[in-house]
Motif scaffolding. Structure first.
Motif, PDB file in Angstrom:
ATOM      1  N   LYS A  59      18.676  29.671  44.736  1.00 46.22           N
ATOM      2  CA  LYS A  59      19.592  29.002  43.812  1.00 46.22           C
ATOM      3  C   LYS A  59      18.830  28.160  42.797  1.00 46.22           C
ATOM      4  O   LYS A  59      19.184  28.117  41.620  1.00 46.22           O
ATOM      5  N   LEU A  60      17.779  27.466  43.269  1.00 52.84           N
ATOM      6  CA  LEU A  60      16.966  26.664  42.352  1.00 52.84           C
ATOM      7  C   LEU A  60      16.384  27.536  41.253  1.00 52.84           C
ATOM      8  O   LEU A  60      16.413  27.172  40.076  1.00 52.84           O
ATOM      9  N   VAL A  61      15.863  28.694  41.653  1.00 62.74           N
ATOM     10  CA  VAL A  61      15.248  29.589  40.664  1.00 62.74           C
ATOM     11  C   VAL A  61      16.293  30.047  39.653  1.00 62.74           C
ATOM     12  O   VAL A  61      16.059  30.023  38.440  1.00 62.74           O
ATOM     13  N   VAL A  62      17.476  30.434  40.161  1.00 63.09           N
ATOM     14  CA  VAL A  62      18.518  30.910  39.256  1.00 63.09           C
ATOM     15  C   VAL A  62      18.943  29.798  38.297  1.00 63.09           C
ATOM     16  O   VAL A  62      19.098  30.012  37.084  1.00 63.09           O
ATOM     17  N   ASP A  63      19.095  28.581  38.824  1.00 59.19           N
ATOM     18  CA  ASP A  63      19.475  27.447  37.980  1.00 59.19           C
ATOM     19  C   ASP A  63      18.445  27.207  36.890  1.00 59.19           C
ATOM     20  O   ASP A  63      18.769  27.049  35.716  1.00 59.19           O
ATOM     21  N   TRP A  64      17.193  27.194  37.330  1.00 62.24           N
ATOM     22  CA  TRP A  64      16.093  26.942  36.404  1.00 62.24           C
ATOM     23  C   TRP A  64      16.085  27.996  35.309  1.00 62.24           C
ATOM     24  O   TRP A  64      15.951  27.709  34.131  1.00 62.24           O
ATOM     25  N   TRP A  65      16.307  29.242  35.712  1.00 61.75           N
ATOM     26  CA  TRP A  65      16.296  30.368  34.784  1.00 61.75           C
ATOM     27  C   TRP A  65      17.403  30.224  33.743  1.00 61.75           C
ATOM     28  O   TRP A  65      17.182  30.332  32.546  1.00 61.75           O
ATOM     29  N   SER A  66      18.609  29.929  34.240  1.00 62.03           N
ATOM     30  CA  SER A  66      19.725  29.869  33.285  1.00 62.03           C
ATOM     31  C   SER A  66      19.593  28.635  32.391  1.00 62.03           C
ATOM     32  O   SER A  66      19.963  28.675  31.219  1.00 62.03           O
ATOM     33  N   ARG A  67      19.046  27.547  32.949  1.00 68.39           N
ATOM     34  CA  ARG A  67      18.859  26.363  32.113  1.00 68.39           C
ATOM     35  C   ARG A  67      17.860  26.664  30.994  1.00 68.39           C
ATOM     36  O   ARG A  67      18.048  26.309  29.852  1.00 68.39           O
ATOM     37  N   ARG A  68      16.792  27.373  31.375  1.00 70.91           N
ATOM     38  CA  ARG A  68      15.771  27.664  30.365  1.00 70.91           C
ATOM     39  C   ARG A  68      16.357  28.566  29.275  1.00 70.91           C
ATOM     40  O   ARG A  68      16.112  28.389  28.096  1.00 70.91           O
ATOM     41  N   ARG A  69      17.175  29.531  29.734  1.00 62.04           N
ATOM     42  CA  ARG A  69      17.751  30.440  28.756  1.00 62.04           C
ATOM     43  C   ARG A  69      18.678  29.696  27.814  1.00 62.04           C
ATOM     44  O   ARG A  69      18.703  29.913  26.619  1.00 62.04           O
ATOM     45  N   ARG A  70      19.445  28.779  28.415  1.00 62.58           N
ATOM     46  CA  ARG A  70      20.362  27.996  27.590  1.00 62.58           C
ATOM     47  C   ARG A  70      19.595  27.218  26.523  1.00 62.58           C
ATOM     48  O   ARG A  70      19.967  27.171  25.372  1.00 62.58           O
ATOM     49  N   ARG A  71      18.480  26.602  26.960  1.00 64.28           N
ATOM     50  CA  ARG A  71      17.719  25.793  26.029  1.00 64.28           C
ATOM     51  C   ARG A  71      17.151  26.668  24.918  1.00 64.28           C
ATOM     52  O   ARG A  71      17.159  26.306  23.757  1.00 64.28           O
ATOM     53  N   ASP A  72      16.703  27.862  25.285  1.00 66.30           N
ATOM     54  CA  ASP A  72      16.091  28.743  24.289  1.00 66.30           C
ATOM     55  C   ASP A  72      17.098  29.288  23.305  1.00 66.30           C
ATOM     56  O   ASP A  72      16.803  29.483  22.134  1.00 66.30           O
ATOM     57  N   GLU A  73      18.323  29.566  23.781  1.00 66.66           N
ATOM     58  CA  GLU A  73      19.220  30.338  22.926  1.00 66.66           C
ATOM     59  C   GLU A  73      20.276  29.492  22.259  1.00 66.66           C
ATOM     60  O   GLU A  73      21.285  29.996  21.792  1.00 66.66           O
ATOM     61  N   GLY A  74      20.073  28.203  22.260  1.00 71.52           N
ATOM     62  CA  GLY A  74      20.938  27.373  21.457  1.00 71.52           C
ATOM     63  C   GLY A  74      22.182  26.880  22.156  1.00 71.52           C
ATOM     64  O   GLY A  74      22.521  27.351  23.231  1.00 71.52           O
ATOM     65  N   PRO A  75      22.872  25.929  21.523  1.00 69.91           N
ATOM     66  CA  PRO A  75      23.983  25.229  22.161  1.00 69.91           C
ATOM     67  C   PRO A  75      25.194  26.125  22.429  1.00 69.91           C
ATOM     68  O   PRO A  75      25.914  25.908  23.389  1.00 69.91           O
ATOM     69  N   ALA A  76      25.435  27.118  21.594  1.00 68.31           N
ATOM     70  CA  ALA A  76      26.619  27.956  21.779  1.00 68.31           C
ATOM     71  C   ALA A  76      26.574  28.642  23.137  1.00 68.31           C
ATOM     72  O   ALA A  76      27.542  28.620  23.905  1.00 68.31           O
ATOM     73  N   LEU A  77      25.417  29.221  23.435  1.00 65.77           N
ATOM     74  CA  LEU A  77      25.270  29.913  24.698  1.00 65.77           C
ATOM     75  C   LEU A  77      25.332  28.946  25.874  1.00 65.77           C
ATOM     76  O   LEU A  77      25.816  29.278  26.951  1.00 65.77           O
TER      77      LEU A  77
END
Lengths: 357, 288
Positions: free
Chosen positions: A328-346
């Motif tokens: 779960k930690l890995v998945v959270d970290w992954w989605s957080r990183r993606r969110r940060r990379d792809e902007g506020p809308a995502l």
């Protein structure tokens, strides 16, 4: 079909997960090409126990029934395979012995399960009764040393255990070494996929609903006892499959594979891994079995001490299980990183999605 | 004729004492906190080892037995403080935690002490009635079992601690609101439970071989008695022990030990089908 595989009751979804799954599978399939045949045999040996772990995951994590009796059914099917294989002769009959012994374990589970589930046993008592059954079976088998304890030509041999049965054989071909390894991989994939489909089907939803709140599930019109019995029989059948495969692999079985330390093992694997998810159980059990196998070479006792420490540490530090938690930690970290990379809308979309789940 | 009757009583008393002594500690912990202590067998083992160790040092047997029970009680309170305390709201996890502890203790003992310890032998003494000879020590064990029951009755029914403890059993939150220190009650009850386990080990130490896995010998009987008995120690465990002892005595006498144990398990499975909450639920309801 795909919906069943990727449903709400299992973690690990989407392209990334299935790509990883395929990569691991391919790795597993080409492994014997590179490894020593002795290692492949060993590998096949510890894959045997995975079924028992998956069965317990189904019963405990999804059904909420903590059974300490996994080795009870392991033992019944293990001894069952021995007795049947000796009595029916070798060759293709061993396959029939395998199937029959698993069936016997499932019938035993049906009987024991009927008395417990219709008696309204749950929680702690479920564990105690299954554990008592396990210990009594181990005790009984331990004192069958005399020559009067035999079924046909099959001697039970008390503590020394039963031997002399044939390994799995089709016509004249003995399934061992890398052939056995491939059979094990195929069985694991089949069982894993089938369980995934089961827990994501409507039956699986009722099983999980029963775990969460039996009364409410009953009010909604389901006879929860039938679903619990089904879960118990399937889970025990998987333990039986492990037992029958174990006997056929080593061509021996002793009561010590049923008694207390052995009975603790599946619980440790599943608790450590994270009982609420099949994938976590599969991965975690595999890692623990691998580690256990390595340490046992040095000292069986030390390995068991370590298992106790792991169980205690899991319950105290990560009640949901270490593998599941780390996943779960890995998945959270992954989605957080993606969110940060792809902007506020995502990021908003991501948050909505995580609210839903 | 009276010799036969006494022989029957003797066999009954033997099984009854075994069931009561091995189950009483477990039943208290379960009745008070709803926690099943899977390391119960290891506390029994602890009691046995301390007894034998002290006797080998020259301490008289009865004193060694009392000291062993106290040791188990103190270790139990330490375990409660370090581990069990965190799990009162999660009984199933407490089951796992104590099981983990049980694995650690058993296997470490195997590593450290090894499997052989010099035993101390059953205290001499036997008497004869009619054509039969009986061991006096077995009757002492029966006496101890009855004394344990009486002691529990006094503690729980006649002392202030007992009143508060029973209030805590009924409704822990309410008792706490009324000023009972439930944390301390739990701690002491766990200590009493493990001390009784230690006493069981101490009493049976002279009669059996000491091995680190000896706890398992007691585990089935104690769990099964508690399961049949239900949550109430006096109204549950004692009648359950009487009942199981009769079944077991009959089966032991006619078919041998193994059938006795298997038959007992079958009886248990049949009983829980009829009385899922144990004997004490029925008795308590009748009593009202």
């Amino acid at each position: 079909m795909f919906k069943l595989l990727d449903g709400p009751q299992t973690l690990g979804r989407g392209k990334i997960f299935w790509s990883c799954f395929l990569a691991v599978l391919v790795g597993a399939l080409i492994y014997p090409l590179f490894a020593d045949s002795y290692d492949v045999g060993n590998f096949a040996y510890f894959l045997i126990w995975i079924f028992m772990a998956l069965g317990l995951c189904l019963m405990w994590g999804y059904g909420g029934m903590l059974s300490f009796g996994q080795t009870f059914f392991f033992g019944i099917a293990g001894y069952g395979y021995g007795v049947l294989a000796i009595n029916m002769g070798g060759g293709t009959a061993t396959i029939a012995a395998l199937v029959l012994s698993v069936l016997i374990a499932m019938i035993a589970a049906g009987i024991l399960g009927y008395f417990m589930i219709w008696g309204g046993i749950s929680g702690i008592f479920f564990g105690i009764v299954t554990l008592s059954a396990t210990l009594v079976l181990a005790f009984f088998l331990g004192q069958t040393a005399g020559p009067e304890w035999h079924i046909g030509p099959a001697r039970l041999n008390g503590f020394n255990g039963m031997k002399g049965m044939d390994p799995l054989t089709v016509r004249d071909f003995t399934i061992e070494g890398s052939a056995l390894y491939y059979v094990m991989i195929a069985l694991i994939v089949i069982v894993y996929i089938a369980l995934r489909m089961l827990v994501n089907s409507s039956i699986g939803n009722v099983i999980v609903a029963t775990r969460e709140n039996p009364q409410r599930a009953e009010m909604l019109g389901y006879d929860v006892r039938k679903y619990q019995l089904l879960t118990f029989v399937i889970g025990s059948g998987l333990a039986g499959l492990s037992g029958a495969l174990y006997t056929s692999w080593g061509q021996f079985i002793t009561p010590s594979s049923i008694g207390l330390p052995a009975a603790a093992m599946p619980i440790v694997w599943v608790a450590f891994s994270g009982r609420n998810d099949l994938t976590a159980t599969l991965v975690g059990s595999f890692l623990l079995l691998f580690g256990f196998q390595t340490i046992t070479v040095y000292s069986q006792q030390a390995a068991l001490v370590l298992m106790g420490v792991l169980l205690l540490a899991t319950v105290m530090l990560a009640p949901q299980g270490f593998v599941l938690g780390i996943g779960k930690l890995v998945v959270d970290w992954w989605s957080r990183r993606r969110r940060r990379d792809e902007g506020p809308a995502l990021a908003d979309a991501g948050r909505l999605q995580s609210d839903e789940t | 004729m009276s010799a036969e009757l006494f022989s029957l009583f003797y066999q009954f008393a033997d099984v009854f004492a075994f069931l009561i002594l091995s189950a009483a500690g477990l039943a208290i912990v379960f009745g008070m906190m709803g926690v099943i202590n899977m390391a119960h067998g290891e506390f029994i083992m602890c009691g046995a080892y301390v007894t034998v160790g002290l006797v080998n040092l020259g301490v008289p047997l009865p004193i060694a037995q009392i000291l062993a029970a106290l040791t188990a009680g103190i270790i139990g309170m330490i375990v409660e403080f370090l581990i069990v305390r965190r799990f009162y709201k999660r009984p199933l996890d407490s089951l796992l935690a104590t099981w983990g502890l049980s694995l650690i203790v058993t296997q470490s003992m195997l590593l450290i002490v090894g499997s052989a310890v010099r035993g101390i032998g059953t205290p001499e003494g036997s008497f004869a009635i009619g054509g039969y000879t009986f061991s006096t020590y077995r009757l002492v064990l029966f006496g101890c079992a009855v004394a344990v029951l009486a002691g529990l009755y006094i503690i729980f029914m006649k002392t202030r601690f007992g009143v508060i403890a029973r209030a805590t059993m009924q409704n822990a939150a309410m008792a706490k609101a009324l000023g009972a220190r439930t944390g301390r009650i739990y701690s002491i009850s766990f200590g009493i439970g493990t001390a009784l386990a230690g006493l069981c080990g101490a009493l049976y130490a002279p009669t059996m071989t000491l091995i680190p896995t000896m706890g398992a010998t007691f585990v089935v009987e104690s769990f099964v008695t508690v399961v049949i008995g239900g949550a109430n120690v006096l109204l549950g465990t004692a009648p359950a022990a009487v009942f199981l002892a009769m079944i077991r005595m009959a089966l032991n006498a006619s078919y041998g030990q193994i059938i006795g144990q298997i038959g007992m398990l079958f009886a248990v499975i049949l009983i829980i089908r009829v009385l899922p909450e144990g004997l004490s639920s029925v008795l308590v309801r009748r009593g009202r």
